[in-house]
Design a protein around this motif. Structure first.
Motif, PDB file in Angstrom:
ATOM      1  N   GLY A  34      -0.298  -6.742  12.405  1.00 43.15           N
ATOM      2  CA  GLY A  34       0.642  -7.526  11.620  1.00 43.15           C
ATOM      3  C   GLY A  34       0.999  -7.122  10.339  1.00 43.15           C
ATOM      4  N   ALA A  35       2.540  -6.619  10.104  1.00 48.50           N
ATOM      5  CA  ALA A  35       2.882  -6.019   8.868  1.00 48.50           C
ATOM      6  C   ALA A  35       2.375  -6.952   7.709  1.00 48.50           C
ATOM      7  CB  ALA A  35       4.459  -5.839   8.966  1.00 48.50           C
ATOM      8  N   ASP A  36       2.447  -8.238   7.935  1.00 47.82           N
ATOM      9  CA  ASP A  36       2.116  -9.255   6.696  1.00 47.82           C
ATOM     10  C   ASP A  36       0.813  -8.879   6.115  1.00 47.82           C
ATOM     11  OD1 ASP A  36       0.984 -10.231   9.447  1.00 47.82           O
ATOM     12  OD2 ASP A  36       0.473 -11.954   8.257  1.00 47.82           O
ATOM     13  N   ILE A  37      -0.114  -8.595   7.065  1.00 56.90           N
ATOM     14  CA  ILE A  37      -1.488  -8.062   6.400  1.00 56.90           C
ATOM     15  C   ILE A  37      -1.356  -6.977   5.336  1.00 56.90           C
ATOM     16  CG2 ILE A  37      -3.597  -6.944   6.787  1.00 56.90           C
ATOM     17  CD1 ILE A  37      -3.555  -9.634   8.131  1.00 56.90           C
ATOM     18  N   ASP A  62      -2.409  -1.733  17.191  1.00 55.48           N
ATOM     19  CA  ASP A  62      -1.289  -1.995  16.380  1.00 55.48           C
ATOM     20  C   ASP A  62      -0.149  -1.412  17.240  1.00 55.48           C
ATOM     21  OD1 ASP A  62      -2.548  -2.844  14.398  1.00 55.48           O
ATOM     22  OD2 ASP A  62      -3.081  -0.969  13.522  1.00 55.48           O
ATOM     23  N   GLY A  78      -5.007  -9.189  12.622  1.00 54.15           N
ATOM     24  CA  GLY A  78      -4.127 -10.261  12.206  1.00 54.15           C
ATOM     25  C   GLY A  78      -4.713 -11.305  11.230  1.00 54.15           C
ATOM     26  N   TRP A 129       6.846  -2.529  13.674  1.00 58.72           N
ATOM     27  CA  TRP A 129       6.223  -2.604  12.387  1.00 58.72           C
ATOM     28  C   TRP A 129       5.283  -1.453  12.291  1.00 58.72           C
ATOM     29  CZ3 TRP A 129       1.307  -2.806  11.472  1.00 58.72           C
ATOM     30  CH2 TRP A 129       0.409  -3.358  12.299  1.00 58.72           C
ATOM     31  N   THR A 175       1.398  -6.271   3.504  1.00 56.92           N
ATOM     32  CA  THR A 175       2.256  -6.850   2.546  1.00 56.92           C
ATOM     33  C   THR A 175       1.200  -7.397   1.531  1.00 56.92           C
ATOM     34  OG1 THR A 175       4.090  -6.906   3.992  1.00 56.92           O
ATOM     35  CG2 THR A 175       4.139  -8.436   1.857  1.00 56.92           C
ATOM     36  N   GLN A 176       0.328  -8.381   2.322  1.00 56.33           N
ATOM     37  CA  GLN A 176      -0.562  -8.889   1.270  1.00 56.33           C
ATOM     38  C   GLN A 176      -1.519  -7.929   0.748  1.00 56.33           C
ATOM     39  OE1 GLN A 176      -2.592 -12.378   3.277  1.00 56.33           O
ATOM     40  NE2 GLN A 176      -1.280 -12.055   4.927  1.00 56.33           N
TER      41      GLN A 176
END
Length: 145
Positions: free
Chosen positions: A28-31, A49, A4, A53, A33-34
């Motif tokens: 986290g899916a945001d990782i 995980d 995360g 997501w 995406t980044q």
């Protein structure tokens, strides 16, 4: 393992990469995406995980990058193939947070460590696979955090 937390130092290291491999415990899916903003990403699900997501993330994946067959999974203890017999040149894992690189039986086993949250006194680290002319070398780097 990022758990995360995608540190700016890790993102800086990854800039210019042709492909990013994440061996799980993304958290986290945001990782993802980044990371995808830097380069194409191949990721597997780690034991931390969970949720919608992560549902479609595979437990392991084998891919060919630059003529090198790479197998990715989170925990090396769950390796369900014979890499050498299956033509795999590199196995990338995570889970232990301990950076390691060792060649055994013609297979390069690489654990880049963890680039996110520090665990115990282990370094915050990343790894790089250098693929050129059908050859591969690994480089492990401790990040200054």
């Amino acid at each position: 393992d990022t758990h995360g937390l995608l540190r700016p130092q890790a993102l800086d290291f990854l800039r210019g990469s042709d492909h990013i491999l994440h061996a799980g415990d993304i958290v986290g899916a945001d990782i993802l995406t980044q990371l995808a903003a830097v380069a194409p990403v191949t990721a597997v699900r780690g034991n931390n995980d969970h949720g919608a997501w992560a549902r479609d993330l595979p437990e392991s994946v084998t891919l060919n990058l630059g003529g090198i067959v790479i197998h990715i999974l989170h925990d090396l203890n769950e390796l369900a193939i014979d890499p050498a017999a299956d033509g795999v040149r590199v196995v990338v894992t995570g889970h232990s947070h301990k950076p390691a690189c060792q060649e055994r039986g013609g297979v390069l086993y690489v654990n880049p460590g963890a680039a996110g949250r520090r665990r115990f006194s282990l370094p915050v680290s990343v790894g790089e696979l250098l693929v050129e002319d059908g050859q591969v070398a690994a480089r492990l780097v401790t990040l200054d955090v």
